[in-house]
Scaffold this active site. Structure first.
Site, PDB file in Angstrom:
ATOM      1  N   GLU A  40       0.838  -1.207   0.000  1.00  0.00           N
ATOM      2  CA  GLU A  40       0.000   0.000   0.000  1.00  0.00           C
ATOM      3  C   GLU A  40       0.873   1.256   0.000  1.00  0.00           C
ATOM      4  O   GLU A  40       1.843   1.360   0.750  1.00  0.00           O
ATOM      5  CB  GLU A  40      -0.899  -0.021   1.240  1.00  0.00           C
ATOM      6  CG  GLU A  40      -1.939   1.080   1.298  1.00  0.00           C
ATOM      7  CD  GLU A  40      -2.898   0.909   2.471  1.00  0.00           C
ATOM      8  OE1 GLU A  40      -3.852   1.689   2.567  1.00  0.00           O
ATOM      9  OE2 GLU A  40      -2.687  -0.028   3.283  1.00  0.00           O
ATOM     10  N   LYS A 110      -9.072   3.214  -2.811  1.00  0.00           N
ATOM     11  CA  LYS A 110      -9.495   2.475  -1.623  1.00  0.00           C
ATOM     12  C   LYS A 110     -10.902   2.899  -1.210  1.00  0.00           C
ATOM     13  O   LYS A 110     -11.181   4.092  -1.015  1.00  0.00           O
ATOM     14  CB  LYS A 110      -8.500   2.725  -0.489  1.00  0.00           C
ATOM     15  CG  LYS A 110      -8.687   1.868   0.745  1.00  0.00           C
ATOM     16  CD  LYS A 110      -7.541   2.149   1.735  1.00  0.00           C
ATOM     17  CE  LYS A 110      -7.583   1.242   2.950  1.00  0.00           C
ATOM     18  NZ  LYS A 110      -6.437   1.497   3.858  1.00  0.00           N
ATOM     19  N   CYS A 144      -5.749  -3.163   1.187  1.00  0.00           N
ATOM     20  CA  CYS A 144      -5.680  -3.368   2.626  1.00  0.00           C
ATOM     21  C   CYS A 144      -7.041  -3.694   3.256  1.00  0.00           C
ATOM     22  O   CYS A 144      -7.573  -4.767   3.080  1.00  0.00           O
ATOM     23  CB  CYS A 144      -5.024  -2.143   3.283  1.00  0.00           C
ATOM     24  SG  CYS A 144      -4.420  -2.426   4.975  1.00  0.00           S
TER      25      CYS A 144
END
Length: 279
Positions: A40, A110, A144
């Protein structure tokens, strides 16, 4: 298709990540990889603080994308990298998949933000399923915390994702996510997952544990846990625990897993509408 995961060592105030990413891409290409997945925010580093992260933000077609395009084309493989994306007056936690010719094949922001740093720094993305074809395999992108939501992983499976690339920045004490939850996601939705973490500096220390998991829930390749203390660097400048994992993604194994455990075919979506609304 062969996928490589670069478990990168992060050190405070480091400014040479792109150069190290270039070395990792060359090594992955030497191992025959078609795709390299990095952690990430791999191009700039994670846990830099809101001000520094915002300062490093740039558009999706900015100088960093040009650098990564040259890097991927030079190595001759596709690369998934992350950076803070400046767009619409805000910043997103984003990844791009650059193909082996240096072209942008997929761009993802994200969607599920975790903790004070994420929520104070980034806007949430609103496209849950983003995909591209690499080496004859449909690759989906998450970041994530996203993979901890079964709904979004299942959405990928239903839309044809075969390999889910998940750059992450998982720190202690959440080793359970890497060790147990990632395998559960791969098994329940019958897809491959390439989960790629940092090692090194973080408030609680990144825990490593990068892995490639098959659609049967079994680990194909995995790194050892990162050292509990902040990793020292070795003579070549690498942090202890840094690793390059390589694994093959076989569509035949995907088909076999879906025949053996037919969760996707046995679903009853007409029952689920009221179950997926607001909590």
């Amino acid at each position: 298709m062969r996928v490589a995961c670069w478990q990168a060592g992060q050190r405070p105030a480091e400014r040479g990540l792109v150069a190290r990413l270039r070395d990792a891409a060359a090594k992955a290409a030497g191992e025959g990889a078609d795709l390299l997945v990095t952690p990430e925010l791999s191009a700039v580093g994670y846990h830099l603080g809101r001000a520094r992260t915002t300062d490093l933000a740039e558009p999706a077609d900015g100088p960093l994308r040009e650098t990564m395009s040259r890097l991927a084309a030079s190595a001759g493989l596709a690369v998934v990298y992350g950076w803070p994306e400046a767009a619409g007056g805000g910043v997103y936690n984003a990844v791009q998949l650059i193909d082996a010719h240096g072209e942008v094949a997929a761009h993802y922001r994200k969607t599920h933000l975790y903790g004070d740093f994420d929520t104070a720094t980034f806007l949430p993305g609103d496209r849950p399923v983003v995909q591209a074809r690499v080496g004859g395999v449909t690759v989906g992108l998450l970041i994530c915390y996203d993979v901890e939501f079964p709904e979004i992983v299942r959405a990928h499976a239903l839309r044809g994702t075969e390999l889910l690339a998940v750059p992450t920045a998982l720190s202690r004490p959440w080793e359970l996510v890497a060790r147990t939850l990632v395998a559960a996601r791969a098994f329940e939705s019958q897809l491959f997952i390439a989960y790629t973490n940092w090692v090194g500096t973080a408030p609680d220390g990144y825990c490593g544990l990068s892995r490639v998991v098959g659609p049967d829930g079994l680990v194909i390749a995995a790194s050892e846990p990162a050292p509990a203390a902040t990793p020292p660097t070795t003579g070549d400048g690498k942090a202890d625990g840094e690793a390059l994992l390589v694994a093959d993604v076989d569509p035949a194994a995907l088909a076999a897993a879906r025949r053996l455990t037919p969760y996707l075919g046995d679903r009853r979506p007409e029952l689920y509408g009221d179950l997926t609304g607001p909590a």
